[in-house]
Scaffold this active site. Structure first.
Site, PDB file in Angstrom:
ATOM      1  N   ASN A  13       0.763  -1.198  -0.219  1.00 48.12           N
ATOM      2  CA  ASN A  13      -0.085  -0.075  -0.023  1.00 48.12           C
ATOM      3  C   ASN A  13       0.824   1.280   0.018  1.00 48.12           C
ATOM      4  O   ASN A  13       1.608   1.686   1.055  1.00 48.12           O
ATOM      5  CB  ASN A  13      -0.946  -0.063   1.295  1.00 48.12           C
ATOM      6  CG  ASN A  13      -1.851   1.101   1.330  1.00 48.12           C
ATOM      7  OD1 ASN A  13      -1.848   2.013   0.645  1.00 48.12           O
ATOM      8  ND2 ASN A  13      -3.147   0.568   1.874  1.00 48.12           N
ATOM      9  N   LYS A  16       0.016   4.093   2.427  1.00 47.63           N
ATOM     10  CA  LYS A  16       0.415   3.785   3.566  1.00 47.63           C
ATOM     11  C   LYS A  16       1.809   4.064   3.970  1.00 47.63           C
ATOM     12  O   LYS A  16       2.166   4.779   5.044  1.00 47.63           O
ATOM     13  CB  LYS A  16       0.146   2.250   4.023  1.00 47.63           C
ATOM     14  CG  LYS A  16       0.447   1.794   5.530  1.00 47.63           C
ATOM     15  CD  LYS A  16       0.791   0.224   5.691  1.00 47.63           C
ATOM     16  CE  LYS A  16      -0.600  -0.263   6.072  1.00 47.63           C
ATOM     17  NZ  LYS A  16      -0.636  -1.797   6.327  1.00 47.63           N
ATOM     18  N   GLU A  40      -0.786 -12.384   4.575  1.00 46.14           N
ATOM     19  CA  GLU A  40      -1.479 -11.981   5.466  1.00 46.14           C
ATOM     20  C   GLU A  40      -2.477 -13.282   6.281  1.00 46.14           C
ATOM     21  O   GLU A  40      -3.228 -13.938   5.430  1.00 46.14           O
ATOM     22  CB  GLU A  40      -2.594 -11.192   5.148  1.00 46.14           C
ATOM     23  CG  GLU A  40      -1.890  -9.794   5.192  1.00 46.14           C
ATOM     24  CD  GLU A  40      -2.833  -8.365   5.559  1.00 46.14           C
ATOM     25  OE1 GLU A  40      -3.846  -8.698   6.254  1.00 46.14           O
ATOM     26  OE2 GLU A  40      -2.460  -7.328   5.214  1.00 46.14           O
ATOM     27  N   ASP A  69       0.295  -3.393  10.322  1.00 41.77           N
ATOM     28  CA  ASP A  69      -0.796  -4.054  10.246  1.00 41.77           C
ATOM     29  C   ASP A  69      -1.771  -2.926  10.986  1.00 41.77           C
ATOM     30  O   ASP A  69      -1.632  -2.753  12.168  1.00 41.77           O
ATOM     31  CB  ASP A  69      -1.121  -5.684  10.520  1.00 41.77           C
ATOM     32  CG  ASP A  69      -2.256  -6.059  10.059  1.00 41.77           C
ATOM     33  OD1 ASP A  69      -2.103  -6.120   8.683  1.00 41.77           O
ATOM     34  OD2 ASP A  69      -3.201  -6.504  10.717  1.00 41.77           O
ATOM     35  N   TYR A 144     -10.344   3.802   4.838  1.00 42.28           N
ATOM     36  CA  TYR A 144     -11.309   3.944   5.753  1.00 42.28           C
ATOM     37  C   TYR A 144     -11.494   5.757   5.997  1.00 42.28           C
ATOM     38  O   TYR A 144     -12.096   6.177   6.891  1.00 42.28           O
ATOM     39  CB  TYR A 144     -11.558   3.067   6.967  1.00 42.28           C
ATOM     40  CG  TYR A 144     -11.758   1.731   6.589  1.00 42.28           C
ATOM     41  CD1 TYR A 144     -13.071   1.236   6.536  1.00 42.28           C
ATOM     42  CD2 TYR A 144     -10.638   0.842   6.915  1.00 42.28           C
ATOM     43  CE1 TYR A 144     -13.093  -0.180   5.942  1.00 42.28           C
ATOM     44  CE2 TYR A 144     -10.930  -0.834   6.616  1.00 42.28           C
ATOM     45  CZ  TYR A 144     -12.245  -0.974   6.066  1.00 42.28           C
ATOM     46  OH  TYR A 144     -12.375  -2.426   6.006  1.00 42.28           O
ATOM     47  N   ASP A 145     -10.374   6.173   5.501  1.00 43.17           N
ATOM     48  CA  ASP A 145     -10.177   7.635   5.700  1.00 43.17           C
ATOM     49  C   ASP A 145     -11.551   8.393   5.851  1.00 43.17           C
ATOM     50  O   ASP A 145     -12.034   9.317   6.480  1.00 43.17           O
ATOM     51  CB  ASP A 145      -9.168   8.310   4.967  1.00 43.17           C
ATOM     52  CG  ASP A 145      -7.943   8.299   5.428  1.00 43.17           C
ATOM     53  OD1 ASP A 145      -7.817   7.662   6.687  1.00 43.17           O
ATOM     54  OD2 ASP A 145      -6.904   8.821   4.812  1.00 43.17           O
TER      55      ASP A 145
HETATM   56  P1  ITT Z   1      -0.116  -4.156   3.527  1.00 40.99           P
HETATM   57  O1  ITT Z   1       0.299  -4.520   2.447  1.00 40.99           O
HETATM   58  O2  ITT Z   1       0.976  -3.148   4.140  1.00 40.99           O
HETATM   59  O3  ITT Z   1      -0.616  -5.219   4.431  1.00 40.99           O
HETATM   60  P2  ITT Z   1      -2.881  -3.093   3.409  1.00 40.99           P
HETATM   61  O4  ITT Z   1      -3.528  -1.989   2.701  1.00 40.99           O
HETATM   62  O5  ITT Z   1      -3.494  -4.572   3.396  1.00 40.99           O
HETATM   63  O6  ITT Z   1      -1.215  -3.333   2.922  1.00 40.99           O
HETATM   64  P3  ITT Z   1      -3.605  -3.291   6.397  1.00 40.99           P
HETATM   65  O7  ITT Z   1      -4.070  -4.721   6.181  1.00 40.99           O
HETATM   66  O8  ITT Z   1      -2.729  -2.761   7.323  1.00 40.99           O
HETATM   67  O9  ITT Z   1      -3.041  -2.583   5.182  1.00 40.99           O
HETATM   68  O10 ITT Z   1      -4.711  -2.358   6.563  1.00 40.99           O
HETATM   69  C1  ITT Z   1      -6.209  -2.934   6.472  1.00 40.99           C
HETATM   70  C2  ITT Z   1      -7.246  -2.210   5.851  1.00 40.99           C
HETATM   71  O11 ITT Z   1      -7.257  -0.964   6.565  1.00 40.99           O
HETATM   72  C3  ITT Z   1      -6.882  -1.735   4.538  1.00 40.99           C
HETATM   73  O12 ITT Z   1      -8.044  -1.884   3.798  1.00 40.99           O
HETATM   74  C4  ITT Z   1      -6.305  -0.238   4.588  1.00 40.99           C
HETATM   75  O13 ITT Z   1      -6.529   0.256   3.410  1.00 40.99           O
HETATM   76  C5  ITT Z   1      -7.256   0.142   5.625  1.00 40.99           C
HETATM   77  N1  ITT Z   1      -6.254   1.399   6.380  1.00 40.99           N
HETATM   78  C6  ITT Z   1      -5.206   1.217   7.150  1.00 40.99           C
HETATM   79  N2  ITT Z   1      -4.653   2.082   7.674  1.00 40.99           N
HETATM   80  C7  ITT Z   1      -5.512   3.150   7.260  1.00 40.99           C
HETATM   81  C8  ITT Z   1      -5.570   4.681   7.550  1.00 40.99           C
HETATM   82  O14 ITT Z   1      -4.702   5.322   8.164  1.00 40.99           O
HETATM   83  N3  ITT Z   1      -6.761   5.182   6.765  1.00 40.99           N
HETATM   84  C9  ITT Z   1      -7.465   4.484   6.064  1.00 40.99           C
HETATM   85  N4  ITT Z   1      -7.509   3.270   5.863  1.00 40.99           N
HETATM   86  C10 ITT Z   1      -6.594   2.625   6.532  1.00 40.99           C
END
Ligand code: ITT
Length: 189
Positions: A13, A16, A40, A69, A144-145
């Site tokens: 991501n 992120k 995951e 995560d 989810y922002d």
């Molecule tokens: P990785 O490859 O780092 O795992 P990911 O997008 O799958 O990337 P996560 O599993 O940590 O990341 O995130 C879980 C979900 O929450 C994912 O859909 C993200 O888009 C969302 N998310 C995480 N942090 C967020 C933030 O700061 N604002 C909005 N959405 C967020």
């Protein structure tokens, strides 16, 4: 400020990473991005998922590495989507979440940072931001922002210019950076 610059951040991501990079710079840490979709596992906690992701990440780069995560825990849904936040975002998205949340809107956004510099040895750092789920999507940005309103604000993460100064990611990276820079200082002595 002297920058410490040999730390990888692996994630699929880019949004992120961009946030993490800017936050970490503020604490004197330069992160190097490696874009990769890490395994995951299905687990009940972000900590277990982050631990596995960090081990996988270390097997890829063989250098000190962090992964994150994150998860959105909605109280009236008993913590759903929590550890399934990624899958749920990709399937029902914010519109689906808004349909599920009706009366009680309290939620927690949680970040778990996992650090690995040695095979099988992972250290975890976590932080929570309490808040509520908005009644409709407000603003854009990512994930989810548009639907998460941190406590004490009346705007979603998407609408807040200062998200990176208060977010779950900011708080977890702050704890991690203090620990990491202290560790580096004592090993350089
Ligand atoms: P990785 O490859 O780092 O795992 P990911 O997008 O799958 O990337 P996560 O599993 O940590 O990341 O995130 C879980 C979900 O929450 C994912 O859909 C993200 O888009 C969302 N998310 C995480 N942090 C967020 C933030 O700061 N604002 C909005 N959405 C967020």
């Amino acid at each position: 400020m002297q920058m410490s610059s040999d730390l990888f951040f692996i994630s699929s991501n880019k949004n992120k990473f961009e946030e993490a990079k800017n936050i970490a710079l503020e604490f004197g840490l330069k992160l190097k991005f490696l874009k990769h979709s890490l395994q995951e596992i299905q687990a009940n906690t972000l900590e277990e998922i982050a631990t596995q992701k960090a081990m996988h990440a270390f097997s890829i780069c063989s250098k000190p590495v962090i992964v994150e995560d994150a998860g959105l825990f909605i109280k009236s849904l008993n913590g759903f989507p929590g550890p399934y936040s990624s899958f749920v975002f990709d399937t029902i998205g914010n519109k689906g979440i808004l349909r599920l949340v009706t009366v009680k809107r309290d939620a927690v956004f949680r970040s778990v940072i996992a650090y690995c510099e040695k095979r099988g040895d992972v250290t975890l750092f976590s932080a929570d931001v309490n808040g509520t789920i908005s009644k409709k999507e407000q603003g854009k940005r990512w994930g989810y922002d548009p639907i998460f309103i941190p406590s004490g604000k009346n705007k979603t993460y998407s609408q807040l210019a200062g998200k990176n100064k208060i977010s779950h990611r900011y708080l977890a990276l702050k704890i991690f950076s203090n620990w990491y820079l202290d560790k580096k200082k004592s090993s350089d002595r």
